[in-house]
Design a protein around this motif. Structure first.
Motif, PDB file in Angstrom:
ATOM      1  N   ALA A  96       0.857  -1.217   0.119  1.00 35.25           N
ATOM      2  CA  ALA A  96      -0.113  -0.116   0.063  1.00 35.25           C
ATOM      3  C   ALA A  96       0.801   1.259  -0.050  1.00 35.25           C
ATOM      4  O   ALA A  96       0.130   2.349   0.295  1.00 35.25           O
ATOM      5  CB  ALA A  96      -0.772   0.008   1.252  1.00 35.25           C
ATOM      6  N   TYR A 121      -2.597  -4.306   7.845  1.00 35.47           N
ATOM      7  CA  TYR A 121      -3.601  -3.801   7.070  1.00 35.47           C
ATOM      8  C   TYR A 121      -4.806  -3.668   7.553  1.00 35.47           C
ATOM      9  O   TYR A 121      -5.340  -4.911   8.279  1.00 35.47           O
ATOM     10  CB  TYR A 121      -3.778  -4.451   5.472  1.00 35.47           C
ATOM     11  CG  TYR A 121      -2.548  -4.501   4.649  1.00 35.47           C
ATOM     12  CD1 TYR A 121      -2.380  -3.305   3.649  1.00 35.47           C
ATOM     13  CD2 TYR A 121      -1.541  -5.310   4.543  1.00 35.47           C
ATOM     14  CE1 TYR A 121      -1.301  -3.187   2.794  1.00 35.47           C
ATOM     15  CE2 TYR A 121      -0.530  -5.188   3.717  1.00 35.47           C
ATOM     16  CZ  TYR A 121      -0.331  -4.121   2.888  1.00 35.47           C
ATOM     17  OH  TYR A 121       0.766  -4.020   2.005  1.00 35.47           O
ATOM     18  N   THR A 160      -8.735  -3.011   6.298  1.00 36.80           N
ATOM     19  CA  THR A 160      -9.758  -2.256   5.159  1.00 36.80           C
ATOM     20  C   THR A 160     -11.161  -2.409   5.745  1.00 36.80           C
ATOM     21  O   THR A 160     -11.420  -3.075   6.567  1.00 36.80           O
ATOM     22  CB  THR A 160      -9.278  -3.454   4.113  1.00 36.80           C
ATOM     23  OG1 THR A 160     -10.170  -4.928   4.595  1.00 36.80           O
ATOM     24  CG2 THR A 160      -8.014  -3.931   3.825  1.00 36.80           C
ATOM     25  N   LEU A 179      -8.576   1.467   2.415  1.00 35.63           N
ATOM     26  CA  LEU A 179      -7.509   0.737   3.180  1.00 35.63           C
ATOM     27  C   LEU A 179      -6.401   1.489   3.639  1.00 35.63           C
ATOM     28  O   LEU A 179      -6.093   2.652   3.218  1.00 35.63           O
ATOM     29  CB  LEU A 179      -6.850  -0.075   1.726  1.00 35.63           C
ATOM     30  CG  LEU A 179      -5.886  -1.071   1.929  1.00 35.63           C
ATOM     31  CD1 LEU A 179      -5.903  -2.175   1.090  1.00 35.63           C
ATOM     32  CD2 LEU A 179      -4.344  -0.273   2.182  1.00 35.63           C
ATOM     33  N   GLU A 208      -2.692   1.123   5.825  1.00 35.37           N
ATOM     34  CA  GLU A 208      -1.481   0.208   6.193  1.00 35.37           C
ATOM     35  C   GLU A 208      -0.583   0.704   7.314  1.00 35.37           C
ATOM     36  O   GLU A 208      -0.418   2.033   7.280  1.00 35.37           O
ATOM     37  CB  GLU A 208      -0.776   0.038   4.967  1.00 35.37           C
ATOM     38  CG  GLU A 208       0.014   1.123   4.470  1.00 35.37           C
ATOM     39  CD  GLU A 208       1.549   0.872   4.038  1.00 35.37           C
ATOM     40  OE1 GLU A 208       2.484   1.829   4.143  1.00 35.37           O
ATOM     41  OE2 GLU A 208       1.561  -0.245   3.903  1.00 35.37           O
TER      42      GLU A 208
END
Length: 218
Positions: free
Chosen positions: A16, A190, A192, A207, A209
């Motif tokens: 990401a 992560y 999401t 998303l 990270e």
């Protein structure tokens, strides 16, 4: 602008580093994703023409990664059908971005099938940048400690860790694999946000990270 990252790959993308540069960590920007998904361009992300019906009856894009690119997903079965379906679509989403980079084809990658809003914007430009550079990755990416938090019948959050220590940057012009030293940044957390669309697909729309996250370190 590139942020420092061990790999030039997404995970779920799935890395990401570039994804967040493109879309930030914000929520649903429907105008951005609509513009990309509806653009009159050969590079427009869309579902593959070779889609086939899966066990749940949904016509899904075909996903096939090259032999030197392997994703390993742990914690696939929770015993809860809804959570298992969410995790399965998370796996597919991550792999569509890898497929786009590996074959240089975003139109048939399936990214727009599994991503929407700002997340689609991010993976689109992420993949486009790597395709232009003719860069992908080779080796094995491991996804572990995968957790699903269900909010209702159509919304949930998926968190997981990515282990990039056994994957390296691949130059597609020369097929040369450049070994990258393992470091704390080889491990990424992560977070999401997903929602179920009218076709029954759990799409990623947001998303975030945390590269080098302590919770993902061995």
């Amino acid at each position: 602008m590139h942020r420092p990252a061990r790999l030039l790959t997404a995970a779920l993308t799935a890395s990401a580093a570039l994804l967040l540069t493109a879309c930030g960590s914000g929520g649903g920007d429907e105008s951005s994703s609509d513009k990309i998904a509806g653009a009159d361009s050969a590079e427009t992300p869309s579902a593959s023409a070779s889609a086939s019906a899966s066990a749940d009856g949904i016509d899904r894009p075909e996903i096939k990664l090259p032999s030197d690119m392997k994703n390993v997903f742990e914690d696939r079965q929770t015993g809860d059908p809804q959570k298992d379906a969410i995790l399965a679509d998370n796996e597919r989403a991550i792999s569509t971005v890898d497929q786009a980079m590996a074959y240089g084809d975003m139109k048939k990658s399936g990214m727009a099938f599994y991503y929407t809003d700002s997340a689609l914007t991010g993976v689109y430009y992420y993949a486009k940048d790597n395709i232009a550079r003719k860069t992908a990755w080779a080796g094995t990416l491991r996804y572990f400690d995968r957790q699903v938090r269900v909010f209702d019948k159509t919304s949930a959050a998926v968190t997981y860790c990515a282990d990039e220590s056994n994957a390296n940057v691949k130059d597609l012009k020369t097929d040369k694999v450049n070994v990258v030293e393992t470091s704390p940044d080889s491990y990424v957390y992560y977070n999401t946000s997903v929602r179920k669309n009218s076709d029954g697909v759990w799409q990623i729309w947001k998303l975030d990270e945390d590269r080098g996250a302590k919770r993902c370190q061995p």
